[in-house]
Design an enzyme around this catalytic site. Structure first.
Site, PDB file in Angstrom:
ATOM      1  N   ASP A 119       0.630  -1.525  -1.260  1.00  0.00           N
ATOM      2  CA  ASP A 119       0.953  -0.185  -0.759  1.00  0.00           C
ATOM      3  C   ASP A 119       2.324  -0.248  -0.092  1.00  0.00           C
ATOM      4  O   ASP A 119       2.836  -1.345   0.160  1.00  0.00           O
ATOM      5  CB  ASP A 119      -0.116   0.249   0.265  1.00  0.00           C
ATOM      6  CG  ASP A 119       0.180   1.605   0.893  1.00  0.00           C
ATOM      7  OD1 ASP A 119       0.452   2.562   0.141  1.00  0.00           O
ATOM      8  OD2 ASP A 119       0.166   1.716   2.127  1.00  0.00           O
ATOM      9  N   SER A 120       2.843   0.909   0.246  1.00  0.00           N
ATOM     10  CA  SER A 120       4.130   0.955   0.949  1.00  0.00           C
ATOM     11  C   SER A 120       4.005   0.392   2.370  1.00  0.00           C
ATOM     12  O   SER A 120       5.003   0.027   2.979  1.00  0.00           O
ATOM     13  CB  SER A 120       4.604   2.393   1.033  1.00  0.00           C
ATOM     14  OG  SER A 120       3.625   3.178   1.691  1.00  0.00           O
ATOM     15  N   TYR A 129       7.334   5.331   1.046  1.00  0.00           N
ATOM     16  CA  TYR A 129       7.701   5.487  -0.360  1.00  0.00           C
ATOM     17  C   TYR A 129       7.732   6.978  -0.738  1.00  0.00           C
ATOM     18  O   TYR A 129       8.403   7.359  -1.681  1.00  0.00           O
ATOM     19  CB  TYR A 129       6.651   4.816  -1.269  1.00  0.00           C
ATOM     20  CG  TYR A 129       6.776   3.323  -1.437  1.00  0.00           C
ATOM     21  CD1 TYR A 129       7.660   2.556  -0.683  1.00  0.00           C
ATOM     22  CD2 TYR A 129       5.976   2.669  -2.389  1.00  0.00           C
ATOM     23  CE1 TYR A 129       7.739   1.176  -0.867  1.00  0.00           C
ATOM     24  CE2 TYR A 129       6.054   1.296  -2.577  1.00  0.00           C
ATOM     25  CZ  TYR A 129       6.936   0.551  -1.819  1.00  0.00           C
ATOM     26  OH  TYR A 129       7.006  -0.807  -2.011  1.00  0.00           O
ATOM     27  N   CYS A 133      -1.415   2.904  -3.573  1.00  0.00           N
ATOM     28  CA  CYS A 133      -0.481   3.876  -3.001  1.00  0.00           C
ATOM     29  C   CYS A 133      -0.319   4.955  -4.067  1.00  0.00           C
ATOM     30  O   CYS A 133       0.005   4.641  -5.225  1.00  0.00           O
ATOM     31  CB  CYS A 133       0.854   3.181  -2.742  1.00  0.00           C
ATOM     32  SG  CYS A 133       2.175   4.296  -2.239  1.00  0.00           S
ATOM     33  N   ASN A 134      -0.566   6.189  -3.688  1.00  0.00           N
ATOM     34  CA  ASN A 134      -0.441   7.270  -4.668  1.00  0.00           C
ATOM     35  C   ASN A 134       1.001   7.433  -5.137  1.00  0.00           C
ATOM     36  O   ASN A 134       1.254   7.677  -6.309  1.00  0.00           O
ATOM     37  CB  ASN A 134      -0.920   8.588  -4.056  1.00  0.00           C
ATOM     38  CG  ASN A 134      -2.431   8.670  -4.012  1.00  0.00           C
ATOM     39  OD1 ASN A 134      -3.053   9.208  -4.916  1.00  0.00           O
ATOM     40  ND2 ASN A 134      -3.040   8.117  -2.981  1.00  0.00           N
ATOM     41  N   GLU A 151       0.808   7.451  11.365  1.00  0.00           N
ATOM     42  CA  GLU A 151       1.354   6.147  11.783  1.00  0.00           C
ATOM     43  C   GLU A 151       1.699   6.117  13.262  1.00  0.00           C
ATOM     44  O   GLU A 151       1.656   5.062  13.888  1.00  0.00           O
ATOM     45  CB  GLU A 151       2.577   5.808  10.942  1.00  0.00           C
ATOM     46  CG  GLU A 151       2.171   5.633   9.494  1.00  0.00           C
ATOM     47  CD  GLU A 151       2.932   4.559   8.775  1.00  0.00           C
ATOM     48  OE1 GLU A 151       4.058   4.289   9.157  1.00  0.00           O
ATOM     49  OE2 GLU A 151       2.354   3.994   7.817  1.00  0.00           O
ATOM     50  N   CYS A 192      -3.249  10.624  -0.852  1.00  0.00           N
ATOM     51  CA  CYS A 192      -2.411   9.649  -0.146  1.00  0.00           C
ATOM     52  C   CYS A 192      -3.362   8.704   0.575  1.00  0.00           C
ATOM     53  O   CYS A 192      -4.331   9.166   1.204  1.00  0.00           O
ATOM     54  CB  CYS A 192      -1.504  10.354   0.850  1.00  0.00           C
ATOM     55  SG  CYS A 192      -0.596   9.223   1.922  1.00  0.00           S
ATOM     56  N   HIS A 197      -3.125   7.140   3.199  1.00  0.00           N
ATOM     57  CA  HIS A 197      -3.186   7.258   4.667  1.00  0.00           C
ATOM     58  C   HIS A 197      -4.242   8.291   5.110  1.00  0.00           C
ATOM     59  O   HIS A 197      -4.728   8.228   6.232  1.00  0.00           O
ATOM     60  CB  HIS A 197      -1.850   7.763   5.234  1.00  0.00           C
ATOM     61  CG  HIS A 197      -0.811   6.710   5.402  1.00  0.00           C
ATOM     62  ND1 HIS A 197      -0.255   6.043   4.344  1.00  0.00           N
ATOM     63  CD2 HIS A 197      -0.217   6.224   6.524  1.00  0.00           C
ATOM     64  CE1 HIS A 197       0.655   5.191   4.806  1.00  0.00           C
ATOM     65  NE2 HIS A 197       0.686   5.282   6.125  1.00  0.00           N
TER      66      HIS A 197
HETATM   67  N1  DGL Z   1       0.265   5.451   1.229  1.00  0.00           N
HETATM   68  C1  DGL Z   1       1.256   6.195   0.480  1.00  0.00           C
HETATM   69  C2  DGL Z   1       0.588   7.004  -0.617  1.00  0.00           C
HETATM   70  O1  DGL Z   1      -0.597   6.822  -0.907  1.00  0.00           O
HETATM   71  C3  DGL Z   1       2.062   7.122   1.318  1.00  0.00           C
HETATM   72  C4  DGL Z   1       2.875   6.505   2.380  1.00  0.00           C
HETATM   73  C5  DGL Z   1       4.332   6.483   2.061  1.00  0.00           C
HETATM   74  O2  DGL Z   1       4.959   7.550   1.900  1.00  0.00           O
HETATM   75  O3  DGL Z   1       4.855   5.392   1.934  1.00  0.00           O
HETATM   76  O4  DGL Z   1       1.231   7.829  -1.235  1.00  0.00           O
END
Ligand code: DGL
Length: 268
Positions: free
Chosen positions: A11-12, A43, A74-75, A155, A187, A189
């Site tokens: 993931d990011s 990301y 990570c989406n 976060e 996402c 998160h």
């Molecule tokens: N966890 C990332 C996702 O699922 C989003 C966080 C990011 O923007 O890096 O898209």
């Protein structure tokens, strides 16, 4: 390919730990190697080309660690880099993403209905959920809203308070999302604010947290491919490309228990 090799999850940053945790709970015999690219997050507002470059570097690390399968947790990276990563990894490992299992679940359950999605600018802008869903069921109505404030909000530890409630309400009351029959949390998160989103809808619609759906799809895939581990071969590893004192605490929040983070620099 040896079944005992680890599963790589990336993931990011720390959001993908929600997926890693669902996998950890469901597949207790699988060794996990998590990579959070905390040096380059977020990301969600980067270009596809940049996300692809980071993803390929991370795959090098996970391949070096001998992963039999790489799960893009990570989406934003699933939307921007899945096809490229698959081609890059080739026959060295299997590659899965967090979007396909959710698309399959939604297309089966919500045929002809109005499906909503919230996610980063990258995920929403890519149009990948709509494209995949409409391929499976052209009668589905689809509405998506980019909700870029949610990742920094989570976060920074803003959940279950007045600020998060106000931001969530502001986004979910957007005209685009009115009349939806279900909402995809697009996402990794967002599972942390699932209860608050459920409160907003007062249980009237299903709020889809992909982590459990992804873990189930992964289990099925490993069984079908004959790749399920027979026992836990080694300890799980949690690598991050940058580390700050607040990370360990945040990681605990996302994973639901303490995790020993190790720093692994992607570029010198
Ligand atoms: N966890 C990332 C996702 O699922 C989003 C966080 C990011 O923007 O890096 O898209």
């Amino acid at each position: 390919m040896s079944k005992q090799r680890p599963i790589g999850i990336f993931d990011s940053g720390l959001g993908g730990l929600t997926v890693a945790n669902a996998v950890y709970r469901k597949l207790s015999k699988e060794q996990l190697i998590y990579f959070g690219d905390s040096a380059h997050l977020p990301y969600g507002d980067k270009s596809a080309a940049t996300i692809q470059a980071y993803s390929v570097k991370i795959c090098d690390v996970l391949l070096q660690k001998g992963c039999k399968l790489i799960l893009i947790a990570c989406n934003s990276a699933s939307a921007a880099a899945f096809e490229l990563v698959k081609a890059y990894v080739g026959s060295k490992a299997k590659v899965l993403n967090v979007i396909d299992p959710v698309v399959n679940y939604v297309a089966d359950k919500y045929t002809g209905k109005h499906v909503g999605l919230i996610g980063t600018k990258q995920t929403v802008g890519s149009g990948v959920y709509e494209y995949q869903l409409k391929l499976k069921d052209p009668t589905i109505r689809f509405s998506a809203l980019a909700t870029p404030l949610l990742v920094p909000m989570i976060e920074e530890g803003f959940h279950n308070n007045n600020i998060s409630e106000a931001i969530i309400e502001q986004y979910l009351s957007d005209p685009i999302l009115q009349g939806i029959d279900t909402l995809i949390l697009g996402c990794t998160h967002y599972p942390l604010i699932k209860d608050e989103i459920n409160n907003y809808y007062q249980g009237k619609i299903e709020v889809i947290d992909s982590s459990v759906i992804v873990a189930e799809a992964l289990e099925k895939y490993l069984e079908e491919e004959g790749l399920s581990a027979e026992n836990l071969a080694a300890d799980h590893e949690f690598l991050v490309s940058d580390i700050t004192p607040s990370f360990e605490k945040a990681a605990e929040l996302f994973f639901g228990r303490k995790v020993p983070l190790q720093k692994h620099i992607l570029w010198e």
